[in-house]
Structure formats: structure tokens, C-alpha cells
Design an enzyme around this catalytic site. Structure first.
Site, PDB file in Angstrom:
ATOM      1  CD  GLU A   1      89.057 -39.013   2.017  1.00 34.97           C
ATOM      2  OE1 GLU A   1      89.758 -39.487   2.914  1.00 34.97           O
ATOM      3  OE2 GLU A   1      89.453 -38.820   0.868  1.00 34.97           O
TER       4      GLU A   1
ATOM      5  CB  CYS B   1      88.187 -38.957 -10.509  1.00 36.97           C
ATOM      6  SG  CYS B   1      88.228 -37.782 -11.893  1.00 36.97           S
TER       7      CYS B   1
ATOM      8  CB  CYS C   1      87.713 -28.993  -0.248  1.00 36.64           C
ATOM      9  SG  CYS C   1      88.325 -29.965  -1.623  1.00 36.64           S
TER      10      CYS C   1
ATOM     11  CB  SER D   1      92.983 -28.791 -13.367  1.00 35.88           C
ATOM     12  OG  SER D   1      92.314 -28.556 -12.158  1.00 35.88           O
TER      13      SER D   1
ATOM     14  CB  CYS E   1      95.389 -36.461 -13.075  1.00 33.68           C
ATOM     15  SG  CYS E   1      94.108 -35.544 -13.945  1.00 33.68           S
TER      16      CYS E   1
ATOM     17  CB  CYS F   1      95.035 -30.049  -3.846  1.00 36.94           C
ATOM     18  SG  CYS F   1      94.366 -28.453  -3.589  1.00 36.94           S
TER      19      CYS F   1
ATOM     20  CG  ASN G   1      99.552 -31.492  -1.597  1.00 37.22           C
ATOM     21  OD1 ASN G   1     100.394 -30.782  -1.066  1.00 37.22           O
ATOM     22  ND2 ASN G   1      98.385 -31.029  -2.011  1.00 37.22           N
TER      23      ASN G   1
ATOM     24  CB  SER H   1      88.451 -27.251  -9.646  1.00 39.24           C
ATOM     25  OG  SER H   1      89.678 -27.661 -10.187  1.00 39.24           O
TER      26      SER H   1
ATOM     27  N   GLY I   1      86.587 -36.498  -7.874  1.00 38.31           N
ATOM     28  CA  GLY I   1      85.632 -36.438  -8.967  1.00 38.31           C
ATOM     29  C   GLY I   1      85.865 -35.284  -9.916  1.00 38.31           C
TER      30      GLY I   1
ATOM     31  CB  CYS J   1      94.937 -36.906  -8.888  1.00 36.81           C
ATOM     32  SG  CYS J   1      93.395 -36.753  -7.962  1.00 36.81           S
TER      33      CYS J   1
END
Ligand code: SAH
Ligand code: SF4
Length: 363
Positions: free
Chosen positions: A93, A113, A106, A213, A117, A332, A289, A190, A158, A120
Site C-alpha cells: 500500500e 514489519c 507515504c 518514533s 508494535c 498512519c 488510529n 521514520s 515496514g 500498528c
């Protein structure tokens, strides 16, 4: 017939070498490069000036672009999330975020990944593979063809510093003057915190912006929500960030996702402000989010304001990041590794446009 699997990731010099390797004049390589980067070509047949039989042979043997859009979602605010299917079927994406004077993309750096986290979506199933330089750069080129891209942020799925070489190669390719010619300062990488690579980035590409982050400024909280912190605790990452910022002589950015009751106490605000002051860092607060299968809660606006005020009063420079594309899960952390089309989204039903429709970006 082809000498590489990642033609899209080639620099002009590599394109010429590729042509030579096939027994063709080097200018055939130049023709392919410019047709790809400024001519809108997706196949060799679409490269102007290539003999038809040669183009047909190349098309059966190789791919000019690494993937195709299989789904497009458009947000009410103009944000467009594209799902690209790569040659091996992996889905990636990337999100286009237009404003009046900018067009930010983005991008994803990996399929999935490894960091995992807790808040996420990208890390829910681990990492499947790194993206190639061409697969990363193509996410930008794809959206650039609708409107020139001004900025690129590595905030899709990632951990970019776990795919360091390919991320750097993609940035350098996108900066290529004969291609998009993007300035190094237009890129933000990031990271959840990989000390060795942070130092290396400062040496290799000092003009690229780095965002850390942080999400919590104490090891106890951070290890709970960012598992990488157990391997490289805050102090180690911050030392690397310190060296990085001394080297590049620029302010650093901390990203801090606001997780309902998890990292929003007054004590959290204080430790964040303390660290940020010590490092002269700017803090981006990102209200969580909602994503599926996470234990966290989105804070309400009062909580966000209170936390921002605490940090501000304690001397931290803070902004609350506006949320773009939340109605299409493009905000995000909502980019997710998917092996099949989406499960029901938290906001499904809005703005979904079939991928064969013409682009209808909102003003
Ligand atoms: N792996 C890198 C880059 C991709 S994540 C990193 O972690 O920095 C990009 C940003 O989105 C990070 O700051 C990340 O913490 C944030 N993010 C991830 N999930 C989120 C969520 N559910 N809500 C808000 N922000 C999130
Ligand atoms: Fe990976 Fe970044 Fe998501 Fe953490 S926030 S799981 S590091 S993509």
C-alpha cells in the site's frame, strides 16, 4: 534476456549497462529510462522509439514496472490509498496526500514489519520480505504521474532502517536529475530506532530528514508497546540520534502516538518533555488510529489537548498531527500487510473506487 529483476530500480548508468549487456546500443537504455520516468510507460511496447519486435521480446522477458494497482480508495479529504500488486503477488500500500501546495506520498519499505508494535497494523504478521529499490520508487512514480510529487515519507508498512540499502537506493533514484530530480530534503525516513543505521544515515545521506518514533520516553512503557526497545533501549537510540543530529546539524523529530490510557499520563508527558528539551526535538503527537486486533483506545480530543498542554508547559515543542484518510484506513499505522483483499474495515464503505475507474482525486 534481462540482466536484473528490478529494472525500475535502475539508474541511467545501469540502464545503459543493461542495454549494452543485451548487445543493444546504450541509448536504448536512455530511451527506456526516460519513457519510464517521464513518459508514463508501463511496458517496453509503450517506450517511444523502440523497434516493435525488440519491445515485444523485452516485454516477454522482463517488466518495466514492478507492479500494478489492483485497488484504489479515495478519502473525502482527497487522500488516495493505492494497493499495488507486485510481480510475486505481494500487496503493497502507498498513500497520496495532496494539499494546496504539496503532494506527499507515504511509502512502504517492506511487506509487513518485523517490529510488531502493539498499536500498528503493519506488523501484525511479521515481515514477509524487503521491497526492492524499484518497488519503493515506483510507489512514488505511480502517484507522480497524476500530480508531481513534492515530498516522500517512509511511514507506510515496514521498518525502513531494516531495509537500509534498498531505501537509500530508492531515495537516490528518486533524486536522479534525469528522473524526478527530488531534493534530498524532501524525504523523511521514520524509524522505530535502529542505532547503527541511524548513525550511518547521518553519514550517507545527511540531508534526508529522520523522524524517531519514540511513543514513550521511559523504557518500561516503550518496551511494552515497541518491542524493539527491548533490544535497543531508549538510551542507545537517543545516543545515536544525538550523533546523527550533531552531524546533520538539524533539529530532530519525535513521533508519539497517543494511546488512550497507555502513554498519556502526566508522568509520560513530563518524561517526553524532558527528553525532547534535552535533544531540542520537535514532537509530533499522533492520536492513535484504530486498527483491528490492537488493545488500544483512541483518546478523545480533551485528552489529546491536555497531554499537548502538559508537554508544552514543560517546554516541549509540540504539534498534533492532523489525520488524513482515516475513512479509508490510510492514516498512519493503518497500512497493513494483506494476502487477500481487506477484511471489513473500521470505516469501510466510503470512497471506494474501482481500480479501472479514471482517477477522481478531490480538489
Ligand atoms: N516503521 C517506521 C515507519 C512506519 S510507521 C516507524 O515505526 O517509525 C510510521 C508512523 O506511524 C510511526 O510513527 C508509527 O508509530 C505510526 N503509527 C503506527 N501505527 C499507528 C496507529 N495505529 N495510529 C497512529 N499512528 C500509528
Ligand atoms: Fe513496524 Fe513502524 Fe508499525 Fe512499529 S509502527 S510495527 S516499526 S511499521
Amino acid at each position: 534476456m534481462t540482466s536484473t529483476n528490478d529494472l525500475t530500480g535502475q539508474t541511467p548508468v545501469q540502464w545503459r549497462a543493461w542495454a549494452k549487456g543485451l548487445g543493444l546500443p546504450e541509448f536504448r537504455g536512455d530511451q527506456c529510462f526516460s519513457a519510464l520516468w517521464s513518459g508514463g510507460a508501463n511496458t517496453f511496447t509503450e517506450v517511444k522509439g523502440l523497434p516493435k519486435d525488440l519491445a515485444a521480446r523485452l516485454d516477454t522477458a522482463a517488466r518495466l514496472v514492478p507492479g500494478k494497482e489492483v485497488r484504489r480508495q479515495e478519502s473525502r479529504d482527497g487522500t488516495v490509498k493505492s494497493l499495488l500488486e507486485m510481480a510475486d503477488g505481494k500487496l503493497v500500500e502507498c498513500v497520496s496526500i495532496p494539499t494546496s501546495d504539496r503532494h506527499t506520498i507515504c511509502v512502504s519499505s517492506q511487506v509487513g514489519c518485523a517490529v510488531g508494535c502493539t498499536f500498528c497494523a503493519s506488523g501484525k504478521n511479521g515481515v514477509e520480505r524487503d521491497l526492492t529499490p524499484g518497488e519503493i520508487a515506483f510507489q512514488v512514480l505511480f502517484h507522480h504521474r497524476r500530480r508531481p510529487v513534492t515530498n516522500v515519507v517512509f511511514m507506510g508498512s515496514g521498518e525502513p532502517l531494516f531495509n537500509y540499502d534498498n531505501v537509500l537506493a530508492a531515495i537516490r533514484l528518486l533524486a536522479e536529475p534525469k528522473g524526478l530530480g527530488m531534493g534530498r530534503r524532501r524525504f523523511t525516513v521514520s524509524t522505530s530506532g535502529v542505532p547503527k543505521r541511524i548513525r550511518q544515515l547521518g553519514v550517507d545521506e545527511p540531508q534526508v530528514t529522520l523522524a524517531f518514533s519514540i511513543h514513550a520516553a521511559d523504557d518500561e512503557t516503550r518496551s511494552r508497546i515497541v518491542p524493539l526497545n527491548r533490544r535497543w533501549p531508549l538510551q542507545e537510540v537517543l545516543e545515536a540520534m544525538r550523533e546523527y543530529s550533531d552531524l546533520v546539524n538539524r533539529r530532530m523529530t519525535f513521533e508519539y502516538v497517543l494511546l488512550g490510557d497507555d502513554n498519556m499520563s502526566e508522568a509520560h508527558a513530563k518524561s517526553l518533555a524532558d527528553v525532547a528539551r534535552r535533544f531540542h526535538a520537535h514532537i509530533n503527537l499522533i492520536p492513535f488510529n484504530p486498527v483491528f486486533e490492537t488493545p488500544h483506545r483512541r483518546p478523545n480530543w480533551d485528552q489529546v489537548e491536555t497531554f499537548a498542554k502538559w508537554v508544552d508547559q514543560l517546554g516541549g515543542h509540540v504539534t498534533v498531527r492532523g489525520q488524513r484518510g482515516a475513512d479509508i484506513d490510510a492514516a498512519c499505522g493503518q497500512l497493513k500487510r494483506r494476502t487477500e483483499l481487506d477484511p471489513p474495515s473500521m470505516a469501510e464503505g466510503d470512497g471506494i473506487v474501482a481500480n479501472d475507474s479514471p482517477p477522481t482525486r478531490q480538489a
